[in-house]
Design a protein around this motif. Structure first.
Motif, PDB file in Angstrom:
ATOM      1  N   PRO A 305       0.836  -1.188   0.000  1.00  0.00           N
ATOM      2  CA  PRO A 305       0.000   0.000   0.000  1.00  0.00           C
ATOM      3  C   PRO A 305       0.876   1.245   0.000  1.00  0.00           C
ATOM      4  O   PRO A 305       1.787   1.367   0.810  1.00  0.00           O
ATOM      5  CB  PRO A 305      -0.778  -0.117   1.313  1.00  0.00           C
ATOM      6  CG  PRO A 305       0.004  -1.049   2.167  1.00  0.00           C
ATOM      7  CD  PRO A 305       0.742  -1.961   1.233  1.00  0.00           C
ATOM      8  N   GLU A 306       0.630   2.147  -0.930  1.00  0.00           N
ATOM      9  CA  GLU A 306       1.398   3.398  -0.980  1.00  0.00           C
ATOM     10  C   GLU A 306       1.005   4.243   0.221  1.00  0.00           C
ATOM     11  O   GLU A 306      -0.157   4.595   0.393  1.00  0.00           O
ATOM     12  CB  GLU A 306       1.074   4.132  -2.285  1.00  0.00           C
ATOM     13  CG  GLU A 306       1.871   5.414  -2.528  1.00  0.00           C
ATOM     14  CD  GLU A 306       3.379   5.138  -2.638  1.00  0.00           C
ATOM     15  OE1 GLU A 306       4.150   6.061  -2.375  1.00  0.00           O
ATOM     16  OE2 GLU A 306       3.756   3.980  -2.968  1.00  0.00           O
ATOM     17  N   PRO A 307       1.951   4.549   1.105  1.00  0.00           N
ATOM     18  CA  PRO A 307       1.550   5.322   2.279  1.00  0.00           C
ATOM     19  C   PRO A 307       1.243   6.766   1.908  1.00  0.00           C
ATOM     20  O   PRO A 307       1.728   7.294   0.907  1.00  0.00           O
ATOM     21  CB  PRO A 307       2.783   5.248   3.190  1.00  0.00           C
ATOM     22  CG  PRO A 307       3.923   4.975   2.282  1.00  0.00           C
ATOM     23  CD  PRO A 307       3.383   4.220   1.106  1.00  0.00           C
ATOM     24  N   GLU A 308       0.417   7.388   2.732  1.00  0.00           N
ATOM     25  CA  GLU A 308       0.052   8.791   2.549  1.00  0.00           C
ATOM     26  C   GLU A 308       1.103   9.620   3.289  1.00  0.00           C
ATOM     27  O   GLU A 308       1.342   9.395   4.472  1.00  0.00           O
ATOM     28  CB  GLU A 308      -1.333   9.014   3.163  1.00  0.00           C
ATOM     29  CG  GLU A 308      -1.991  10.308   2.790  1.00  0.00           C
ATOM     30  CD  GLU A 308      -3.476  10.258   3.183  1.00  0.00           C
ATOM     31  OE1 GLU A 308      -4.029  11.307   3.524  1.00  0.00           O
ATOM     32  OE2 GLU A 308      -4.062   9.133   3.169  1.00  0.00           O
ATOM     33  N   ILE A 309       1.727  10.537   2.605  1.00  0.00           N
ATOM     34  CA  ILE A 309       2.790  11.343   3.221  1.00  0.00           C
ATOM     35  C   ILE A 309       2.376  12.809   3.238  1.00  0.00           C
ATOM     36  O   ILE A 309       2.176  13.413   2.189  1.00  0.00           O
ATOM     37  CB  ILE A 309       4.122  11.188   2.459  1.00  0.00           C
ATOM     38  CG1 ILE A 309       4.511   9.710   2.381  1.00  0.00           C
ATOM     39  CG2 ILE A 309       5.220  12.021   3.120  1.00  0.00           C
ATOM     40  CD1 ILE A 309       5.785   9.432   1.619  1.00  0.00           C
ATOM     41  N   ARG A 310       2.189  13.349   4.441  1.00  0.00           N
ATOM     42  CA  ARG A 310       1.896  14.777   4.555  1.00  0.00           C
ATOM     43  C   ARG A 310       3.113  15.471   5.138  1.00  0.00           C
ATOM     44  O   ARG A 310       3.595  15.078   6.200  1.00  0.00           O
ATOM     45  CB  ARG A 310       0.691  14.991   5.486  1.00  0.00           C
ATOM     46  CG  ARG A 310      -0.632  14.942   4.733  1.00  0.00           C
ATOM     47  CD  ARG A 310      -1.790  15.009   5.701  1.00  0.00           C
ATOM     48  NE  ARG A 310      -2.201  13.660   6.075  1.00  0.00           N
ATOM     49  CZ  ARG A 310      -3.030  13.380   7.088  1.00  0.00           C
ATOM     50  NH1 ARG A 310      -3.499  14.360   7.856  1.00  0.00           N
ATOM     51  NH2 ARG A 310      -3.371  12.132   7.353  1.00  0.00           N
ATOM     52  N   THR A 311       3.614  16.458   4.468  1.00  0.00           N
ATOM     53  CA  THR A 311       4.775  17.168   4.977  1.00  0.00           C
ATOM     54  C   THR A 311       4.389  18.592   5.310  1.00  0.00           C
ATOM     55  O   THR A 311       3.757  19.283   4.522  1.00  0.00           O
ATOM     56  CB  THR A 311       5.913  17.158   3.951  1.00  0.00           C
ATOM     57  OG1 THR A 311       6.199  15.821   3.642  1.00  0.00           O
ATOM     58  CG2 THR A 311       7.141  17.824   4.518  1.00  0.00           C
ATOM     59  N   GLN A 312       4.776  18.963   6.514  1.00  0.00           N
ATOM     60  CA  GLN A 312       4.411  20.251   7.046  1.00  0.00           C
ATOM     61  C   GLN A 312       5.589  21.180   6.769  1.00  0.00           C
ATOM     62  O   GLN A 312       6.685  20.971   7.270  1.00  0.00           O
ATOM     63  CB  GLN A 312       4.243  20.044   8.560  1.00  0.00           C
ATOM     64  CG  GLN A 312       3.567  21.108   9.321  1.00  0.00           C
ATOM     65  CD  GLN A 312       3.489  20.676  10.797  1.00  0.00           C
ATOM     66  OE1 GLN A 312       3.407  19.485  11.106  1.00  0.00           O
ATOM     67  NE2 GLN A 312       3.547  21.615  11.696  1.00  0.00           N
ATOM     68  N   GLN A 314       8.081  24.225   7.131  1.00  0.00           N
ATOM     69  CA  GLN A 314       8.504  24.950   8.349  1.00  0.00           C
ATOM     70  C   GLN A 314       8.889  26.365   7.978  1.00  0.00           C
ATOM     71  O   GLN A 314      10.017  26.740   7.926  1.00  0.00           O
ATOM     72  CB  GLN A 314       9.688  24.219   8.996  1.00  0.00           C
ATOM     73  CG  GLN A 314       9.271  22.909   9.572  1.00  0.00           C
ATOM     74  CD  GLN A 314       8.184  23.050  10.640  1.00  0.00           C
ATOM     75  OE1 GLN A 314       8.342  23.786  11.598  1.00  0.00           O
ATOM     76  NE2 GLN A 314       7.048  22.375  10.467  1.00  0.00           N
TER      77      GLN A 314
ATOM     78  N   PHE B 297       9.499  16.681   9.490  1.00  0.00           N
ATOM     79  CA  PHE B 297       8.114  16.996   9.855  1.00  0.00           C
ATOM     80  C   PHE B 297       7.069  16.279   8.994  1.00  0.00           C
ATOM     81  O   PHE B 297       5.946  16.737   8.887  1.00  0.00           O
ATOM     82  CB  PHE B 297       7.864  18.518   9.803  1.00  0.00           C
ATOM     83  CG  PHE B 297       8.650  19.288  10.827  1.00  0.00           C
ATOM     84  CD1 PHE B 297       8.223  19.353  12.148  1.00  0.00           C
ATOM     85  CD2 PHE B 297       9.834  19.930  10.474  1.00  0.00           C
ATOM     86  CE1 PHE B 297       8.967  20.064  13.088  1.00  0.00           C
ATOM     87  CE2 PHE B 297      10.583  20.628  11.421  1.00  0.00           C
ATOM     88  CZ  PHE B 297      10.143  20.697  12.725  1.00  0.00           C
ATOM     89  N   SER B 298       7.447  15.134   8.399  1.00  0.00           N
ATOM     90  CA  SER B 298       6.460  14.364   7.625  1.00  0.00           C
ATOM     91  C   SER B 298       5.577  13.547   8.554  1.00  0.00           C
ATOM     92  O   SER B 298       5.992  13.137   9.643  1.00  0.00           O
ATOM     93  CB  SER B 298       7.176  13.400   6.674  1.00  0.00           C
ATOM     94  OG  SER B 298       7.900  14.101   5.695  1.00  0.00           O
ATOM     95  N   LYS B 299       4.343  13.339   8.117  1.00  0.00           N
ATOM     96  CA  LYS B 299       3.467  12.364   8.760  1.00  0.00           C
ATOM     97  C   LYS B 299       3.120  11.321   7.710  1.00  0.00           C
ATOM     98  O   LYS B 299       2.486  11.636   6.709  1.00  0.00           O
ATOM     99  CB  LYS B 299       2.199  13.039   9.288  1.00  0.00           C
ATOM    100  CG  LYS B 299       2.472  13.948  10.485  1.00  0.00           C
ATOM    101  CD  LYS B 299       1.181  14.479  11.080  1.00  0.00           C
ATOM    102  CE  LYS B 299       1.487  15.553  12.110  1.00  0.00           C
ATOM    103  NZ  LYS B 299       2.444  15.144  13.167  1.00  0.00           N
ATOM    104  N   TYR B 301       1.247   7.853   6.857  1.00  0.00           N
ATOM    105  CA  TYR B 301       0.267   6.886   7.340  1.00  0.00           C
ATOM    106  C   TYR B 301      -0.137   5.928   6.250  1.00  0.00           C
ATOM    107  O   TYR B 301      -0.181   6.288   5.081  1.00  0.00           O
ATOM    108  CB  TYR B 301      -0.982   7.605   7.877  1.00  0.00           C
ATOM    109  CG  TYR B 301      -0.694   8.272   9.197  1.00  0.00           C
ATOM    110  CD1 TYR B 301      -0.604   7.510  10.359  1.00  0.00           C
ATOM    111  CD2 TYR B 301      -0.469   9.644   9.272  1.00  0.00           C
ATOM    112  CE1 TYR B 301      -0.310   8.110  11.568  1.00  0.00           C
ATOM    113  CE2 TYR B 301      -0.180  10.255  10.481  1.00  0.00           C
ATOM    114  CZ  TYR B 301      -0.098   9.485  11.627  1.00  0.00           C
ATOM    115  OH  TYR B 301       0.213  10.062  12.830  1.00  0.00           O
TER     116      TYR B 301
END
Lengths: 314, 314, 314
Positions: A305-312, A314, B297-299, B301
């Motif tokens: 499963p391709e993971p979901e990557i959210r990058t915040q 800075q 700072f990646s999340k 999931y």
């Protein structure tokens, strides 16, 4: 002084009387190793026999004291073999006598248990040199299969996979000779030390290597070929259990997979079912869930499963 | 009486002769700790040294007997350090001499092995106070990171993650000083007790905490920053192995990930590859499969597979 | 000769002086079991008490020596109960006194710790017969639930799941009586031997069976009904941790799932969250990830990812 009441501190005395009334001897209950005068050898007695056998196969590797030419051969080796053979015979006779007493109510004077034990130990010892040769192939497979391995001695002295397969080969040999209980206690000792759970009934070819190993489960009716390599968390298990007309599980039928020669199974893969056969020279990828057979030279991978990557930012 | 044949029960005698003929001394074979007179220290001898070092870092915590002001300082502490230093020097000299004998055929009178061992132990002991300070940060990280932790002493006396990192910091220090074999035997002892498999080559910053821990694998060339937290079943592993022109695995190259400061990795996540870098302050979710780098700072999931739920009305 | 400097080999002497200057006694630091004269019982002392209790519940099963009618009853049993009760009282008093000393600075002459310990041990012993009865149901559940089980004695002497639940029932009873630290040390001893991590706070009904077990995690605030069966790698864990206004984790709130009667949870399933409730008679399939409640009689399965199979014709 009442001789039945050894001294106890006052705060404890009354409690003991109360507990003893309910905690009466439990001679026939499922938690006591004691049936009409017969006793199984305890868990620790069995694992000590196991460690003695391991020290014959890997002299000087697991203990505290070095070995020399003198202790590795001749009269000294003969004495060690005789000693462990005698202990093992005694332990096997006791597990047979326990079963015998449970079934027939009494085994006093029974000669079958003793004869069975002598035969089993003689056969076991006869197979020991061949068993050691197979372990040499297992050592070589680990050394060649792990880039982190510095030497074959590092494999013998530290690799949990090598310890687990050594114990399995001992336990499986006794299991195949029909010895009850003892092989399972041995296997679970290796499981406790390594996190690798191999049922003594499983049949495993030479050159076998498990890397890391924690969480591996290999079921009773598995058959594994030569030069197979597993990683941590691999399960070779049952798909479902058959029940008889009374709803009880049917014991003793084929319910775990077959794995042919030269197969590699990566970490966390789950392969289930007595009709599942992994063809030779196949590769099973990490975390694969497989409940049917694949032909030789297969490559089986999860679409991870391709993971979901959210990058915040800075 | 033939002095080469110690007495054995009659049923055993003939078998022993037969077995002995094949089970001849195996001095040069891969299963015997014996090469031309040189012996490695046995597994148990090494783990006893390890436990002595652990008891110096956590006095009174793991054993049976309490410590007092008197045993924790001054002449008593000096004696304990001298004693474990002397034992460790002897063991390191033996592993070097074993390698030396294997390579050169003879190490008698060789002074390099002894000098190496003395230097390694002196350096190791010099680093022990700093090592203890880092462990204090690890204890604090565990206490702050687990809602179930009642006290820092509970962490020291019962948490497998703390034991595993303590053993790792000892083993890694010896590994970095070039000591063969011994660090790996120490690491695998911690693996056996905790289910946490950290190769002694891995580099790990302070404030490190592994919760639960069973099934964790951290590869040899991993580099992990400060204040990193892992849960059970996390793998920081290799993606594939490079082979040389003869088809043998290439040993010693970078093949495991880097994890920067303040990263949390939840249970069952698999992160693979020597070019994979997890940026600082990232969170990796449970069961994620990750084979490429993510920025700070990646999340990350998994879109967890929505399970199918069938409910049978009653 | 300086009496403060015991003899050390010359190469070691200077190093020791240097190390000792920094490695000063660490009486108040988090790694030393020593606070103003008070000591906790060491880990090994506690696990020896645990093993004595296990040997009372399963006489003759785990040790080296057989039991007889005489050792299982009457004065002999009374003496063993009195002995372990006295040791346990001493250990509980010490953990209370350590907390007391940490909080109040001094516990000398304090009678609360002693009274607490006597009360806790008396209550614990009173509950021992009922605890044994519940374990008999656990043994039966394992025998009926595993096709590989040959006898109930095989379950008692070798199954890690049975050992883990036996230790848990002892630890949970002490935990419920408010005893600090000791229950957790006991639980982590079982975790080390079995790979099964059950927090002593978890509440578990009778007829409980864990098969294989490596990697199982059961959190502190779990509540599990009767006749529940788990396989290896199952996590009953927390979904997220609540923090207070200072950013510290809030301890002691409900954060793990409830599992009702007659539920089966297959290998590798992850069930998270304090509001998650698995209705009775449900089946949770392998590798399922579940973070919400399901009603009774549910069947929850993963749509297992169909692996990609490439076969290379030969």
């Amino acid at each position: 002084m009442n001789k039945d009441k050894p001294v106890a501190e006052p705060w404890l005395g009354d409690v003991l009387d109360e507990v003893l009334r309910q905690f009466n001897p439990c001679r026939e209950c499922p938690s006591a190793n004691h049936v009409r005068g017969a006793n199984l050898p305890g868990q620790l007695a069995i694992t000590e026999t196991l460690e003695t056998l391991v020290s014959l196969l890997f002299p000087g590797c697991h203990g505290r004291n070095p070995e020399s030419d003198a202790t590795l051969s001749g009269a000294s080796l003969r004495l060690r073999l005789a000693s462990v053979g005698t202990t093992l015979r005694y332990q096997i006779e006791r597990v047979k006598a326990f079963d015998c007493t449970s079934a027939k109510g009494d085994c006093t004077g029974c000669k079958d248990c003793k004869a069975f034990a002598e035969h089993a130990v003689a056969e076991f010892l006869r197979q020991l040199p061949a068993l050691r040769s197979v372990l040499h192939e297992d050592i070589q497979a680990a050394y060649e299969g792990d880039p982190a391995a510095r030497s074959t001695m590092e494999v013998v002295m530290s690799y949990p996979g090598l310890y687990a397969i050594a114990v399995h080969r001992i336990a499986h040999t006794l299991f195949a000779l029909g010895v009850p209980l003892i092989p399972r206690v041995m296997s679970e000792h290796a499981h406790a030390r390594t996190g690798i759970d191999i049922h003594p009934g499983a049949s495993i070819g030479s050159g076998f290597f498990i890397d890391h190993g924690t969480g591996v489960v290999i079921g009773e009716t598995c058959s594994i070929g030569r030069h197979v390599k597993l990683y941590q968390g691999v399960t070779l298990g049952a798909l479902s259990f058959q029940k008889d007309e009374n709803g009880n599980l049917v014991k003793g039928i084929k319910r775990h997979p077959d794995v042919e020669d030269n197969v590699v199974i990566y970490a966390g893969a789950t392969i289930l079912g007595g009709n599942t056969r992994i063809g030779h020279d196949s590769v099973i990828g990490g975390n694969v869930w497989l409940i049917r057979s694949v032909p030789p030279f297969s490559k089986v991978y999860n679409r991870q499963p391709e993971p979901e990557i959210r990058t915040q930012a800075q």
